[in-house]
Design a protein around this motif. Sequence first.
Motif, PDB file in Angstrom:
ATOM      1  N   ASP A 105       0.757  -1.297  -0.156  1.00  0.00           N
ATOM      2  CA  ASP A 105       0.115   0.127   0.193  1.00  0.00           C
ATOM      3  C   ASP A 105       0.914   1.369   0.056  1.00  0.00           C
ATOM      4  OD1 ASP A 105      -2.149  -1.273   0.112  1.00  0.00           O
ATOM      5  OD2 ASP A 105      -2.471  -1.544   2.338  1.00  0.00           O
ATOM      6  N   GLY A 106       0.336   2.173  -0.625  1.00  0.00           N
ATOM      7  CA  GLY A 106       1.094   3.547  -0.598  1.00  0.00           C
ATOM      8  C   GLY A 106       1.342   4.068   0.751  1.00  0.00           C
ATOM      9  N   ASP A 107       0.675   3.955   1.544  1.00  0.00           N
ATOM     10  CA  ASP A 107       0.704   4.694   2.696  1.00  0.00           C
ATOM     11  C   ASP A 107       1.468   4.115   3.784  1.00  0.00           C
ATOM     12  OD1 ASP A 107      -0.978   2.692   3.427  1.00  0.00           O
ATOM     13  OD2 ASP A 107      -2.581   3.725   4.317  1.00  0.00           O
ATOM     14  N   LEU A 108       2.306   3.099   3.350  1.00  0.00           N
ATOM     15  CA  LEU A 108       3.080   2.471   4.444  1.00  0.00           C
ATOM     16  C   LEU A 108       4.387   3.458   5.010  1.00  0.00           C
ATOM     17  CD1 LEU A 108       3.627  -0.895   3.057  1.00  0.00           C
ATOM     18  CD2 LEU A 108       2.020  -0.607   4.948  1.00  0.00           C
ATOM     19  N   GLY A 109       4.883   4.364   4.059  1.00  0.00           N
ATOM     20  CA  GLY A 109       5.927   5.247   4.489  1.00  0.00           C
ATOM     21  C   GLY A 109       7.184   4.262   4.853  1.00  0.00           C
ATOM     22  N   SER A 110       7.936   4.484   5.750  1.00  0.00           N
ATOM     23  CA  SER A 110       9.312   4.089   5.886  1.00  0.00           C
ATOM     24  C   SER A 110       9.025   2.626   6.412  1.00  0.00           C
ATOM     25  CB  SER A 110      10.168   4.772   7.027  1.00  0.00           C
ATOM     26  OG  SER A 110       9.423   5.025   8.048  1.00  0.00           O
ATOM     27  N   SER A 111       7.732   2.435   6.848  1.00  0.00           N
ATOM     28  CA  SER A 111       7.614   0.902   7.469  1.00  0.00           C
ATOM     29  C   SER A 111       7.570  -0.121   6.433  1.00  0.00           C
ATOM     30  CB  SER A 111       6.357   1.107   8.404  1.00  0.00           C
ATOM     31  OG  SER A 111       5.147   0.867   7.573  1.00  0.00           O
ATOM     32  N   ALA A 112       7.737   0.268   5.429  1.00  0.00           N
ATOM     33  CA  ALA A 112       7.614  -0.629   4.200  1.00  0.00           C
ATOM     34  C   ALA A 112       8.948  -1.616   4.359  1.00  0.00           C
ATOM     35  CB  ALA A 112       7.272  -0.075   2.841  1.00  0.00           C
ATOM     36  N   SER A 113       9.899  -0.795   4.680  1.00  0.00           N
ATOM     37  CA  SER A 113      11.283  -1.721   4.858  1.00  0.00           C
ATOM     38  C   SER A 113      11.152  -2.813   5.746  1.00  0.00           C
ATOM     39  CB  SER A 113      12.264  -0.572   5.471  1.00  0.00           C
ATOM     40  OG  SER A 113      11.953  -0.122   6.640  1.00  0.00           O
ATOM     41  N   GLY A 114      10.138  -2.970   6.480  1.00  0.00           N
ATOM     42  CA  GLY A 114      10.004  -4.235   7.199  1.00  0.00           C
ATOM     43  C   GLY A 114       9.556  -5.494   6.447  1.00  0.00           C
ATOM     44  N   LEU A 115       8.876  -5.243   5.309  1.00  0.00           N
ATOM     45  CA  LEU A 115       8.374  -6.456   4.463  1.00  0.00           C
ATOM     46  C   LEU A 115       9.533  -7.417   3.956  1.00  0.00           C
ATOM     47  CD1 LEU A 115       5.784  -4.364   2.607  1.00  0.00           C
ATOM     48  CD2 LEU A 115       5.159  -5.805   4.574  1.00  0.00           C
ATOM     49  N   GLY A 116      10.728  -7.207   4.235  1.00  0.00           N
ATOM     50  CA  GLY A 116      11.666  -8.038   3.642  1.00  0.00           C
ATOM     51  C   GLY A 116      11.502  -9.500   3.937  1.00  0.00           C
ATOM     52  N   PRO A 117      11.090 -10.044   5.279  1.00  0.00           N
ATOM     53  CA  PRO A 117      10.972 -11.362   5.485  1.00  0.00           C
ATOM     54  C   PRO A 117       9.754 -11.794   4.572  1.00  0.00           C
ATOM     55  CG  PRO A 117      11.303 -10.079   7.532  1.00  0.00           C
ATOM     56  CD  PRO A 117      11.142  -9.099   6.496  1.00  0.00           C
ATOM     57  N   VAL A 118       8.893 -11.061   4.167  1.00  0.00           N
ATOM     58  CA  VAL A 118       7.876 -11.675   3.352  1.00  0.00           C
ATOM     59  C   VAL A 118       8.295 -11.973   2.083  1.00  0.00           C
ATOM     60  CG1 VAL A 118       5.518 -11.249   2.727  1.00  0.00           C
ATOM     61  CG2 VAL A 118       6.032 -10.289   4.624  1.00  0.00           C
ATOM     62  N   VAL A 119       9.039 -10.852   1.387  1.00  0.00           N
ATOM     63  CA  VAL A 119       9.884 -11.417   0.112  1.00  0.00           C
ATOM     64  C   VAL A 119      10.700 -12.663   0.413  1.00  0.00           C
ATOM     65  CG1 VAL A 119      11.318 -10.628  -1.746  1.00  0.00           C
ATOM     66  CG2 VAL A 119       9.776  -8.931  -0.512  1.00  0.00           C
ATOM     67  N   GLU A 120      11.424 -12.891   1.291  1.00  0.00           N
ATOM     68  CA  GLU A 120      12.255 -13.946   1.463  1.00  0.00           C
ATOM     69  C   GLU A 120      11.550 -15.200   1.633  1.00  0.00           C
ATOM     70  OE1 GLU A 120      16.157 -15.155   4.276  1.00  0.00           O
ATOM     71  OE2 GLU A 120      14.733 -13.389   5.014  1.00  0.00           O
ATOM     72  N   VAL A 121      10.407 -15.185   2.222  1.00  0.00           N
ATOM     73  CA  VAL A 121       9.788 -16.542   2.236  1.00  0.00           C
ATOM     74  C   VAL A 121       9.575 -17.153   0.739  1.00  0.00           C
ATOM     75  CG1 VAL A 121       7.639 -17.555   2.777  1.00  0.00           C
ATOM     76  CG2 VAL A 121       8.740 -16.247   4.387  1.00  0.00           C
ATOM     77  N   VAL A 122       9.025 -16.202  -0.066  1.00  0.00           N
ATOM     78  CA  VAL A 122       9.028 -16.530  -1.285  1.00  0.00           C
ATOM     79  C   VAL A 122      10.198 -17.087  -2.234  1.00  0.00           C
ATOM     80  CG1 VAL A 122       7.747 -15.855  -3.398  1.00  0.00           C
ATOM     81  CG2 VAL A 122       6.669 -15.502  -1.639  1.00  0.00           C
ATOM     82  N   LEU A 123      11.148 -16.099  -2.140  1.00  0.00           N
ATOM     83  CA  LEU A 123      12.288 -16.461  -2.668  1.00  0.00           C
ATOM     84  C   LEU A 123      12.808 -17.701  -2.171  1.00  0.00           C
ATOM     85  CD1 LEU A 123      13.962 -12.962  -3.015  1.00  0.00           C
ATOM     86  CD2 LEU A 123      12.572 -14.122  -4.616  1.00  0.00           C
ATOM     87  N   ASP A 128       3.996 -19.807  -2.436  1.00  0.00           N
ATOM     88  CA  ASP A 128       3.674 -19.204  -3.571  1.00  0.00           C
ATOM     89  C   ASP A 128       3.021 -17.798  -3.435  1.00  0.00           C
ATOM     90  OD1 ASP A 128       4.229 -21.370  -5.302  1.00  0.00           O
ATOM     91  OD2 ASP A 128       2.538 -22.308  -3.956  1.00  0.00           O
ATOM     92  N   LEU A 129       2.344 -17.606  -2.044  1.00  0.00           N
ATOM     93  CA  LEU A 129       1.600 -16.492  -1.672  1.00  0.00           C
ATOM     94  C   LEU A 129       2.075 -16.064  -0.196  1.00  0.00           C
ATOM     95  CD1 LEU A 129      -0.228 -13.957  -2.228  1.00  0.00           C
ATOM     96  CD2 LEU A 129      -2.251 -15.449  -1.694  1.00  0.00           C
ATOM     97  N   ALA A 130       2.740 -15.217   0.076  1.00  0.00           N
ATOM     98  CA  ALA A 130       3.039 -14.725   1.190  1.00  0.00           C
ATOM     99  C   ALA A 130       2.471 -13.460   1.916  1.00  0.00           C
ATOM    100  CB  ALA A 130       4.645 -14.670   1.672  1.00  0.00           C
ATOM    101  N   ILE A 131       1.705 -13.447   2.950  1.00  0.00           N
ATOM    102  CA  ILE A 131       0.713 -12.470   3.336  1.00  0.00           C
ATOM    103  C   ILE A 131       1.728 -11.711   4.663  1.00  0.00           C
ATOM    104  CG2 ILE A 131      -1.526 -11.497   4.108  1.00  0.00           C
ATOM    105  CD1 ILE A 131      -2.587 -13.961   2.524  1.00  0.00           C
ATOM    106  N   ALA A 132       1.501 -10.619   4.527  1.00  0.00           N
ATOM    107  CA  ALA A 132       2.222  -9.934   5.740  1.00  0.00           C
ATOM    108  C   ALA A 132       1.140  -9.720   6.789  1.00  0.00           C
ATOM    109  CB  ALA A 132       3.029  -8.348   5.526  1.00  0.00           C
ATOM    110  N   ALA A 133       1.348 -10.269   8.006  1.00  0.00           N
ATOM    111  CA  ALA A 133       0.238  -9.967   9.060  1.00  0.00           C
ATOM    112  C   ALA A 133       1.043  -9.081  10.105  1.00  0.00           C
ATOM    113  CB  ALA A 133      -0.052 -11.528   9.742  1.00  0.00           C
ATOM    114  N   PRO A 134       0.237  -7.901  10.484  1.00  0.00           N
ATOM    115  CA  PRO A 134       1.065  -7.071  11.326  1.00  0.00           C
ATOM    116  C   PRO A 134       0.940  -7.540  12.595  1.00  0.00           C
ATOM    117  CG  PRO A 134      -1.169  -6.298  10.837  1.00  0.00           C
ATOM    118  CD  PRO A 134      -0.900  -7.412   9.880  1.00  0.00           C
ATOM    119  N   THR A 135       2.161  -7.308  13.522  1.00  0.00           N
ATOM    120  CA  THR A 135       2.355  -7.765  14.725  1.00  0.00           C
ATOM    121  C   THR A 135       1.612  -6.954  15.524  1.00  0.00           C
ATOM    122  OG1 THR A 135       4.324  -6.495  14.901  1.00  0.00           O
ATOM    123  CG2 THR A 135       4.991  -8.549  14.267  1.00  0.00           C
ATOM    124  N   GLY A 136       1.052  -7.527  16.634  1.00  0.00           N
ATOM    125  CA  GLY A 136      -0.038  -6.757  17.463  1.00  0.00           C
ATOM    126  C   GLY A 136      -1.289  -6.876  16.992  1.00  0.00           C
ATOM    127  N   ALA A 137      -2.263  -6.329  17.702  1.00  0.00           N
ATOM    128  CA  ALA A 137      -3.672  -6.175  17.243  1.00  0.00           C
ATOM    129  C   ALA A 137      -3.991  -5.584  15.778  1.00  0.00           C
ATOM    130  CB  ALA A 137      -4.457  -5.004  18.269  1.00  0.00           C
TER     131      ALA A 137
END
Length: 244
Positions: A105-123, A128-137
């Motif tokens: 999403d376009g509104d992640l800002g600098s927190s988009a840098s935390g998505l690396g582990p999701v990419v790595e699971v697929v690589l 085949d489809l990895a979904i980022a689940a936010p930590t916390g509520a």
Amino acid sequence: FFFQAEDGIRDTSVTGVQTCALPIWVIALVPARDESASIAETVTALRSMTDGVIVVDDGSTDATAVLARNAGASVVEMPRAVGKGAALDRGLATIDRVDAVLLADGDLGSSASGLGPVVEVVLRGEADLAIAAPTGAITGGLGVVRRLAQVAIRAVGGPHLDAPLSGQRVIAGTALARLRPFAAGFGVETAMSMDAARSGLRIVEVPVAFTHRSTGRDLRGFIHRGRQGLHILRAIVSRLLRRA
């Protein structure tokens, strides 16, 4: 997250150990409408972990396209708003070859840098489809719609997902054809998970820390949630009817 060696071989680990003898091509795809407040930071963060960022400006009335381009993204400008699903399809149409597509999403800002582990699971070939689940509520979206999406995904053989509406996800390049065309509007994530489950693709959730703008509790916010819920309901019904 990625290390480019001098011989052109890409290291896809976080430890510095070479794990792949062939170049890996990862593209981030960002649908955005009126995200001038955060799009530049989002693009900058995504560029640090991918080979390129494509922003699909979905009929914005602000400077989203200009700011995204200045931050280093390739920009596809839609002359009018077409909705999230169609915007993603339009962006994918510009990609010739890819090993993994990171949707963000376009509104992640600098927190988009935390998505690396999701990419790595697929690589690593673990999903085949990895979904980022936010930590916390999980507070985004209507709770009843989220639960409905969970039930619908399970009904077609998919796993229980804590964050079925998360727009932060990575698709293996080999799986793209089985998931397109995407559902219209905000139904894209739920329909994508249902299509993946029905196709026998491997779906996993990866807990990561990221933040984005919360929908307000004013009239505008409730209208947005209502529209989101309607899109998701339509996507669920269309997928279930395909099964009938």
